[in-house]
Scaffold this motif. Structure first.
Motif, PDB file in Angstrom:
ATOM      1  N   VAL B 371      -7.665  17.270  11.490  1.00 26.70           N
ATOM      2  CA  VAL B 371      -6.957  16.277  12.305  1.00 26.70           C
ATOM      3  C   VAL B 371      -5.611  15.897  11.713  1.00 26.70           C
ATOM      4  CG1 VAL B 371      -6.787  14.132  13.618  1.00 26.70           C
ATOM      5  CG2 VAL B 371      -8.890  15.516  13.704  1.00 26.70           C
ATOM      6  N   LEU B 372      -4.694  16.087  12.072  1.00 29.89           N
ATOM      7  CA  LEU B 372      -3.413  15.446  11.698  1.00 29.89           C
ATOM      8  C   LEU B 372      -2.837  14.478  12.347  1.00 29.89           C
ATOM      9  CD1 LEU B 372      -1.520  18.894  11.816  1.00 29.89           C
ATOM     10  CD2 LEU B 372      -2.969  18.342   9.867  1.00 29.89           C
ATOM     11  N   ASN B 373      -2.496  13.308  11.646  1.00 26.75           N
ATOM     12  CA  ASN B 373      -1.915  12.071  11.932  1.00 26.75           C
ATOM     13  C   ASN B 373      -0.313  12.080  11.565  1.00 26.75           C
ATOM     14  OD1 ASN B 373      -3.839  10.695  13.360  1.00 26.75           O
ATOM     15  ND2 ASN B 373      -5.146  10.869  11.539  1.00 26.75           N
ATOM     16  N   SER B 374       0.239  10.909  12.181  1.00 25.08           N
ATOM     17  CA  SER B 374       1.570  10.684  11.728  1.00 25.08           C
ATOM     18  C   SER B 374       1.710   9.099  11.889  1.00 25.08           C
ATOM     19  CB  SER B 374       2.593  11.266  12.812  1.00 25.08           C
ATOM     20  OG  SER B 374       2.451  12.772  13.000  1.00 25.08           O
ATOM     21  N   TYR B 375       2.671   8.757  10.918  1.00 27.22           N
ATOM     22  CA  TYR B 375       3.169   7.444  11.174  1.00 27.22           C
ATOM     23  C   TYR B 375       4.469   7.083  10.650  1.00 27.22           C
ATOM     24  CZ  TYR B 375       3.174   7.068   5.848  1.00 27.22           C
ATOM     25  OH  TYR B 375       3.334   7.297   4.698  1.00 27.22           O
ATOM     26  N   ARG B 376       4.913   5.914  11.043  1.00 29.38           N
ATOM     27  CA  ARG B 376       6.387   5.574  10.500  1.00 29.38           C
ATOM     28  C   ARG B 376       6.665   4.051  10.149  1.00 29.38           C
ATOM     29  NH1 ARG B 376       7.274   5.422  16.107  1.00 29.38           N
ATOM     30  NH2 ARG B 376       8.194   3.546  16.542  1.00 29.38           N
ATOM     31  N   LEU B 377       7.275   4.040   9.350  1.00 29.46           N
ATOM     32  CA  LEU B 377       7.619   2.490   9.018  1.00 29.46           C
ATOM     33  C   LEU B 377       9.343   2.399   9.104  1.00 29.46           C
ATOM     34  CD1 LEU B 377       5.609   2.141   5.755  1.00 29.46           C
ATOM     35  CD2 LEU B 377       5.088   0.770   7.854  1.00 29.46           C
ATOM     36  N   ASP B 378       9.463   1.574  10.236  1.00 29.12           N
ATOM     37  CA  ASP B 378      10.992   1.115  10.321  1.00 29.12           C
ATOM     38  C   ASP B 378      11.307  -0.194   9.913  1.00 29.12           C
ATOM     39  OD1 ASP B 378      11.135   3.860  11.855  1.00 29.12           O
ATOM     40  OD2 ASP B 378      10.353   2.928  13.726  1.00 29.12           O
ATOM     41  N   GLY B 379      12.786  -0.260   9.692  1.00 31.72           N
ATOM     42  CA  GLY B 379      13.343  -1.466   9.495  1.00 31.72           C
ATOM     43  C   GLY B 379      12.657  -2.416   8.393  1.00 31.72           C
ATOM     44  N   ARG B 527     -15.627  10.614  17.922  1.00 25.86           N
ATOM     45  CA  ARG B 527     -14.260  10.240  17.444  1.00 25.86           C
ATOM     46  C   ARG B 527     -13.358  11.184  17.733  1.00 25.86           C
ATOM     47  NH1 ARG B 527     -18.420  11.073  15.270  1.00 25.86           N
ATOM     48  NH2 ARG B 527     -17.872  11.388  13.269  1.00 25.86           N
ATOM     49  N   THR B 528     -12.024  10.852  17.597  1.00 24.21           N
ATOM     50  CA  THR B 528     -11.121  11.905  17.655  1.00 24.21           C
ATOM     51  C   THR B 528     -10.437  11.898  16.130  1.00 24.21           C
ATOM     52  OG1 THR B 528      -9.283  10.225  18.076  1.00 24.21           O
ATOM     53  CG2 THR B 528     -10.392  11.207  20.070  1.00 24.21           C
ATOM     54  N   PHE B 529     -10.755  11.050  15.432  1.00 20.88           N
ATOM     55  CA  PHE B 529     -10.197  10.887  14.262  1.00 20.88           C
ATOM     56  C   PHE B 529      -8.442  10.796  14.335  1.00 20.88           C
ATOM     57  CE2 PHE B 529     -13.922  13.452  13.273  1.00 20.88           C
ATOM     58  CZ  PHE B 529     -14.717  12.456  12.762  1.00 20.88           C
ATOM     59  N   THR B 530      -7.925  10.471  15.287  1.00 16.99           N
ATOM     60  CA  THR B 530      -6.624  10.270  15.525  1.00 16.99           C
ATOM     61  C   THR B 530      -6.399   8.856  15.192  1.00 16.99           C
ATOM     62  OG1 THR B 530      -6.546  12.114  16.883  1.00 16.99           O
ATOM     63  CG2 THR B 530      -4.671  10.670  17.109  1.00 16.99           C
ATOM     64  N   ILE B 531      -5.479   8.340  14.488  1.00 14.08           N
ATOM     65  CA  ILE B 531      -4.810   7.110  14.430  1.00 14.08           C
ATOM     66  C   ILE B 531      -3.548   7.075  15.128  1.00 14.08           C
ATOM     67  CG2 ILE B 531      -4.426   5.338  12.389  1.00 14.08           C
ATOM     68  CD1 ILE B 531      -7.198   6.262  12.358  1.00 14.08           C
TER      69      ILE B 531
END
Lengths: 517, 562
Positions: B371-379, B527-531
C-alpha cells in the motif's frame, strides 16, 4: 534399573516437546533468573531445571512424592551432592575414554575396544553408587530415595560384579580372536563367526612352540601394511556382533548414569536455590497442593523469588487471600510492585506444581490444569501487526490450550487501544474465563475495567499498589478498590520535565558536520 | 599540488571522523595519493570537471558525515534489517555498513551521491561498475590472503593470477566507460572514468600488464610428471608418455557386464596445497629454474599490483551497488523509487506514494501488494499526528516517515514516486519497548526519561518519530504527556510523526496535521493500510478485531463449551 526420583511410576522425559506457551510463560515470569540460581554455574543443572519447571504436575499425589524427596535432599545435601558427583565422574570417564578411542563409528575392533574401556571405567563408579546406597539408605525417609538405595543394593551385588568382570577380561581375547568362515562363490571368505577361543591344552602347545596336528602357518612381513590391514579386517568381521553387543551394554550403563544425573540434577538445583534464598531471610515453605475444585488460593508473605535473587534491598512480601475467588485485579501506582506481585503468584503456582518449595510463609492452592501468561510485549517483529491485534491473536492461541482449572496472569493487556475499548475487551475476556472455571490475575491501568470488576457478583478481589505517606513506593499491596488517579504529571515533574532552556543557543548539527573549506 | 589539497581535506575529515567514531576503511581509502599519470591529468583537466570537483578527494563518497544514527533508531525503523540484508562485499563490509548509518552533512554532497545513483540506475552503467567492483574485490581478497600461504612459490603463483585478473578488470572498465560515454553524467563516475583512462595509459600499468603476459606465457607452456614409488616421489619433465588410464580401461573392457557405479570423488572446492603438494611444487621449480626465475622477478616488481585509488573506488561502489541490488526486486515489482529533492532550508514537504522499505521487501517476496501513502506539510505544518483504527498501518506509516528522511540524507533513492524532503541531521525514534527485564525501574519513568533524552538531543534540523508512546498509561496520562511532547516539538520547530490513540492530540495546534488510518467501510475488521489527511474521530475498532480473533465473551464461552 530406574532412578524414579521425579515420578514414582515412570521415567522423566527430558526430550519431549515443551507444553504450548511454555517459552512465553518462562519469559514473562523471569523463570531464567530462578534457573540461573538453581544452576549455580552448571549448564546441565540449568537445562534440567528449565525443563522440569516447564512441565507442571497436576496430581497432588505426584507433587507430594517430589516434596518428600526434596525434603530428604534439603536435610542431607551432602549425600545428594555425593550421588550427583558419582554420575558426573562416570560421564566424565566416558568422555575421557572416548577421547582416545574413535567412538562408535570406527571398525568393529575399535568399537569393541572403546566399549570395553567404557565398561571397565564404569565398574568402580557403580561400586561407589552401591556404597553410597548402603551407607545412607537409613537416613532417608522418602519413598523415592529409599527405593533408589534399595534397588542399587539389590541389583549391584558382589556376584553381579564378579560376572561382569569375567566377561570383560575375556573380551580382550588374551588367546587371540578365533573366527570361522566359509567360502563364497569366488573362493573368498564369507560368513565370519567368532568362535570360542582355544582350550587349555592348545594354549600350552602354543607356548611350547608346538603346532597342533594339521596346522600350517605363514607370516607377513611386519612392514607390510596392506597385509596387516587385511588381517585386522578379518578379525573385525569376526568381532562385529560381539562389539555391537558390548557397545550397546556400555550405552546402557551410560544411559543409567545419565538418567540418574538428570533426576538428581533437579533436586540439586532446588538445594542450590535454597542455599541462595536462605541468607535473604525470606521465608520458604512446602506448598499445600489441593485437588482442583477445592477453591484454595491463599498465601502469606508471598514474594517473587526472581526479584529476591536479583535485588540488593529487602523484598516485600504480600498476602493473597483469594480462596473461592476466580478473579484478582491489581491496580495502582507505576513501579508499585504490581508486575512483581503478578510474577510471584505465577511463579509460586509453577514451582508448587513441579514439587518445589515456594518463597512464601505459607501457600495453599488448587493445582492448575496449566499456568499461562499474557504480558505486554515489544511490538511484533513481523512488522505488520498492530499491537492490539497481536495481543488478541496471542490470547486466542492461549485460549486454544486453556482448560477449566487453568491459571492465567495478564499484565497490562489490551492497552494497545484506548481505555474505553481496552476495558470492554478485558471485561468480556475475564468474565468468559471466570465463568469457564479459569482463575485470572489481571494487572491493569484500565481504570474503567478495574472499577467494573468491583461490581461483579461475586466481586473480584481488588488489590492496589500503595505508596507510603512520603509519596515513595512501598511495594506493598493492599485490598483496596482502584483509584481514578493518574501519576504521569507527578513523574513528569520529578524528572524535571522535557523543556530544554538552552535550545536557542545550540546550533543545528548541520554546521558541525560541514567541512571547513 | 593535488596531494597537498588532498591532505588538507584529509585532516578535516579525520577531525570530524574522530569526533564521531570512524569510517576507517572507506574514507581512508578515498584519500590515497594519486598515481603519477592521474595526478598529471588532474592538473591538466581539472578545469573541465564540474565546479568543486577538483577540491574533492578522488572517490565516490565526498564530504563530511554526521555522527552515526543510534542503532536502536535504525531497529525501530526496521532499517537495521534492510541494511543487514545488503551484500556489502567481503573487502571491508563493516566500513560500508557504517556508511548506511551516517547522514551526509552537506546538500551538495548529497546531490553528488544522488548523481551517482542516477547513473547507476542505468543497467549498462551499473553492470560495468558492478563487474569492476566484484573483480577488484576478488583480487584484493586474494592478495590479502597471500600471507596465509607459507610456501613462497605457491604465493607467487597466486599473486600472478590475481594481477592478471586485476589488469583485465581495469581494461574492461576502461572499455566500458569509453563505450558508455555520455551515459555517464555524474561527477563521481566521470571522475572514475577519467582516472581509469589515465591509469590504463600510464607507464606503470603498461609495465604491469606486459609483465603479467610474459610471466604467464612462460609458466603455461611447462608440463611435468610425478612418480610415487612406495614412499618415494619423483618429478620429471613430461616426455610424451601415453594416457595410461584409457589403456587400463581398454584391457578390462571385455569383462564388463553392465554400467558400474562411479567411484569418482567429487570435490566442490580446490584442495589446499598440502605439504606433499608443496614439496612437489618445489621439485617442479627445480626442474624448470628459468621459468620460476621469471615468476620470482615478477613478484618482486609487483608485490602489490592494485592501485590504491582503484581499490577505494571499488569499495565506494559497494555502497551504491549494494543498495541498488537490494531495491531491484521492488523496482521489478513496479514499486516507485525516486531521488528526492532535498532542502536544507524549507520544511515544507510533499511525499507521493511512499512506503515502508523493509515491509515492502517482505511483501514483494511473498507476492503480496504494497500500500502506497502520500503526505504533505504546508506552511507552518511540522508534525503529523496519526490516529485511528489499530492495525491500520499507523506504525508502518511512522516508520516510512523516518526511513524517508534517513535514506534521503544518505543520498539514496527513497521508496516513493516523488518526494520533496527536509535534509535532516538526525532521526530520533521512540517506539514502545518490551518492559525492561529489571522490572524494579518503572516502565513509565523509563519512557519519560527516554523521551526527555530525545527532546534534549534533537535540534530544529532533526526528525522525531514517536510511536504509541505512553500507550500503557491511562487516557488522562497519555493525553498529558502527549501534549507536553507536542509542546516541545513545537518549540524545537522540528519535523515529526506522533502516532497515538489519543484523538484529541490531533487538534493540538496549527503546526499539527491530523492523519488517520482507515478501514474498509464494509468490514470494520479489514484494514486498508491507507493513511489519509482527515480529522481524528477517536473511533477505534478494537471489538471488531477481537471478534476476528474469536475472543469476545460469546465466542470464548462457545470455545470452552466445545
Amino acid at each position: 534399573m530406574r532412578p524414579h526420583l521425579l515420578f514414582a511410576d515412570r521415567d522423566v522425559d527430558l526430550d519431549s516437546p515443551l507444553p504450548p506457551q511454555a517459552d512465553d510463560v518462562a519469559n514473562d515470569l523471569h523463570v531464567e533468573t530462578l534457573v540461573t540460581a538453581m544452576a549455580a554455574g552448571d549448564r546441565y543443572l540449568a537445562e534440567v531445571a528449565r525443563r522440569v519447571l516447564a512441565v507442571s504436575l497436576t496430581d497432588p499425589g505426584e507433587i507430594r512424592y517430589r516434596q518428600a524427596v526434596l525434603s530428604d535432599c534439603l536435610a542431607h545435601p551432602d549425600t545428594l551432592r555425593a550421588f550427583y558427583q558419582v554420575t558426573i565422574d562416570a560421564l566424565e570417564d566416558r568422555r575421557r575414554v572416548w577421547g582416545w578411542g574413535i567412538g562408535s563409528s570406527g571398525s568393529p575392533g575399535l568399537v569393541l575396544s572403546g566399549a570395553l574401556r567404557r565398561l571397565e571405567a564404569a565398574m568402580p563408579r557403580l561400586r561407589q553408587l552401591r556404597t553410597l546406597a548402603e551407607r545412607h539408605q537409613e537416613s532417608f525417609a522418602s519413598e523415592g530415595l529409599v527405593g533408589l538405595c534399595a534397588e542399587l543394593r539389590a541389583e549391584l551385588d558382589d556376584d553381579y560384579f564378579a560376572l561382569v568382570e569375567a566377561h570383560l577380561s575375556r573380551l580382550h581375547f588374551p588367546d587371540g580372536v578365533l573366527v570361522s568362515a566359509h567360502l563364497a562363490a569366488d573362493n573368498s571368505g564369507t560368513g565370519y563367526v567368532l568362535r570360542e577361543s582355544e582350550d587349555r591344552s592348545a594354549r600350552w602347545r602354543r607356548r611350547l612352540g608346538l603346532r597342533a596336528p594339521g596346522t600350517l602357518a605363514f607370516a607377513i612381513d611386519p612392514r607390510d601394511e596392506g597385509g596387516g590391514r587385511a588381517l585386522s579386517e578379518l578379525t573385525d568381521r569376526g568381532v562385529n556382533q560381539v562389539a555391537d553387543a558390548a557397545a550397546r551394554s556400555a550405552d546402557h550403563v551410560t544411559g543409567y548414569f545419565s538418567a540418574l544425573r538428570a533426576e538428581l540434577a533437579f533436586y540439586l538445583g532446588c538445594v542450590n536455590l535454597h542455599d541462595r534464598l536462605a541468607p535473604t531471610g525470606r521465608p520458604v515453605c512446602m506448598p499445600d497442593p489441593c485437588p482442583p475444585g477445592t477453591g484454595a488460593w491463599h498465601a502469606e508473605e508471598l514474594c517473587d523469588p526472581a526479584l529476591v535473587l536479583r535485588s540488593d534491598s529487602p523484598v516485600v512480601g504480600n498476602a493473597l487471600h483469594a480462596d473461592e475467588q476466580s478473579l484478582v485485579v491489581v491496580t495502582g501506582a507505576n513501579s508499585g510492585g504490581k508486575s512483581t506481585f503478578l510474577r510471584s503468584v505465577g511463579l509460586a503456582q509453577l514451582m508448587a506444581q513441579c514439587g518445589m518449595f515456594v518463597t512464601a510463609g505459607s501457600f495453599r492452592s488448587d493445582v492448575a490444569s496449566g499456568v499461562f501468561t499474557h504480558f505486554v510485549r515489544e511490538e511484533d517483529e513481523s512488522m505488520e501487526s498492530g499491537r492490539l491485534d497481536d495481543e488478541l491473536a496471542r490470547l486466542s492461541l492461549i485460549v486454544d490450550w486453556l482448560a477449566p482449572g487453568a491459571l492465567v496472569a495478564f499484565n497490562e493487556s489490551f492497552a494497545g487501544t484506548n481505555e474505553q475499548e481496552g476495558s470492554e475487551i478485558a471485561r468480556q475476556v475475564t468474565r468468559a474465563l471466570a465463568e469457564s472455571g479459569v482463575r485470572v490475575v489481571f494487572v491493569t491501568h484500565l481504570f474503567d475495567f478495574a472499577d467494573s470488576c468491583q461490581h461483579l457478583r461475586p466481586p473480584a478481589l481488588s488489590l492496589r499498589a500503595e505508596r507510603a505517606g512520603d509519596g515513595r513506593r512501598s511495594y506493598q499491596l493492599s485490598e483496596a478498590p482502584p483509584l481514578p488517579t493518574s501519576f504521569a504529571p507527578e513523574l513528569y515533574r520529578r524528572i524535571g520535565g522535557w523543556a530544554c532552556e538552552d535550545r536557542a543557543t545550540r546550533g543545528p548539527r548541520r554546521d558541525a558536520a560541514e567541512p571547513a573549506r | 599540488m593535488i596531494s597537498l589539497r588532498l591532505d588538507v581535506e584529509r585532516r578535516e575529515i579525520e577531525a570530524m571522523v574522530e569526533a564521531s567514531g570512524t569510517v576507517e576503511g572507506v574514507v581512508a581509502h578515498s584519500r590515497r595519493p594519486e598515481p603519477a599519470g592521474a595526478a598529471s591529468k588532474g592538473d591538466g583537466t581539472g578545469s573541465e570537471g564540474p565546479p568543486g570537483a577538483a577540491s574533492r578527494p578522488l572517490g565516490l563518497l565526498p564530504g563530511g558525515l554526521h555522527p552515526p544514527q543510534d542503532p536502536q533508531t535504525l531497529a525501530d525503523l526496521h532499517l537495521d534489517a534492510v541494511f543487514d540484508a545488503l551484500d556489502l562485499g567481503e573487502e571491508d563490509p563493516a566500513s560500508v555498513a557504517e556508511l548506511f548509518r551516517r547522514p551526509v552533512g552537506d546538500a551538495d554532497d548529497v546531490r553528488f551521491r544522488q548523481e551517482v545513483f542516477a547513473d547507476l540506475l542505468d543497467d549498462e552503467v551499473r553492470k560495468a561498475c558492478a563487474d569492476f567492483a566484484d573483480v577488484v574485490q576478488t583480487v584484493v581478497r586474494r592478495l590479502d590472503g597471500l600471507g596465509r600461504t607459507d610456501d613462497a612459490r605457491t604465493r607467487q603463483g597466486l599473486l600472478l593470477a590475481a594481477a592478471k585478473l586485476y589488469c583485465e578488470a581495469v581494461r574492461s572498465l576502461q572499455r566500458a566507460t569509453t563505450e558508455l560515454g555520455a551515459q555517464i553524467r555524474s561527477r563521481g563516475l566521470q571522475e572514475l572514468a577519467g582516472f581509469i583512462d589515465d591509469y590504463v595509459g600510464s607507464a606503470d600499468f603498461a609495465v604491469l600488464a606486459g609483465d603479467v603476459e610474459t610471466t604467464r606465457a612462460a609458466l603455461a607452456d611447462l608440463e611435468y610428471c610425478v612418480r610415487v614409488r612406495g614412499l618415494r616421489v619423483e618429478v620429471s619433465p613430461y616426455e610424451g608418455q601415453a594416457d595410461y588410464s584409457s589403456e587400463v580401461l581398454a584391457v578390462f573392457e571385455r569383462f564388463r557386464q553392465a554400467e558400474t557405479r562411479s567411484h569418482l570423488t567429487t570435490y566442490r572446492v580446490e584442495p589446499a596445497l598440502g605439504h606433499v603438494g608443496t614439496a612437489i611444487l618445489r621439485l617442479v621449480a627445480g626442474t624448470f629454474p628459468e621459468q620460476f626465475a621469471v615468476l620470482q622477478a615478477f613478484c618482486e616488481t609487483h608485490a602489490d599490483p592494485v592501485h590504491p585509488t582503484v581499490r577505494s573506488f571499488g569499495l565506494h561502489l559497494r555502497f551504491y551497488l549494494s543498495y541498488l541490488a537490494h531495491v531491484a526486486p521492488l523496482r521489478q515489482a513496479g514499486l516507485p523509487l525516486c531521488l528526492p529533492e532535498l532542502s536544507p532550508t524549507s520544511k515544507q514537504e510533499q511525499a507521493e506514494e511512499v512506503f515502508d522499505l523493509a515491509l515492502a521487501g517482505k511483501l514483494v517476496r511473498e507476492g503480496r501488494p504494497v500500500v502506497l501513502n502520500s503526505y504533505r506539510l504546508d506552511g507552518e505544518e511540522r508534525v503529523l499526528v496519526v490516529s485511528g483504527p489499530n492495525q491500520g498501518g499507523k506504525t508502518t506509516f511512522a516508520r516510512t516517515f523516518g526511513q524517508l528522511h534517513h535514506l534521503a540524507a544518505l543520498g539514496c533513492p527513497v521508496p516513493g514516486s516523488s518526494c520533496r524532503l527536509w535534509l535532516a541531521d538526525r532521526v530520533f525514534t521512540h517506539f514502545e519497548r518490551e518492559e525492561d527485564h529489571d522490572a524494579t525501574v518503572g516502565k513509565l519513568e523509563d519512557d519519560l526519561r527516554r523521551v526527555g533524552r530525545i527532546l534534549q538531543e534533537a535540534t530544529h534540523a532533526s526528525v522525531v518519530v514517536m510511536n504509541e508512546a505512553f500507550s500503557s498509561t491511562s487516557l488522562a496520562d497519555a493525553r498529558f504527556l502527549g501534549e507536553r511532547a507536542l509542546e516541545e516539538l513545537t518549540r524545537l520547530d522540528a519535523l515529526g510523526v506522533y502516532v497515538t490513540f489519543v484523538a484529541s492530540l490531533a487538534r493540538f495546534g496549527p503546526n499539527v496535521v491530523s492523519m488517520v488510518s482507515t478501514v474498509d467501510p464494509d468490514d470494520p475488521a479489514k484494514r486498508t493500510f491507507t493513511i489519509v489527511r482527515a480529522p481524528a474521530d477517536g473511533l477505534a475498532h478494537a471489538l471488531a478485531l477481537a471478534r476476528r480473533r474469536r475472543v469476545t465473551y460469546d465466542q470464548l464461552r462457545e470455545r470452552f463449551h466445545r
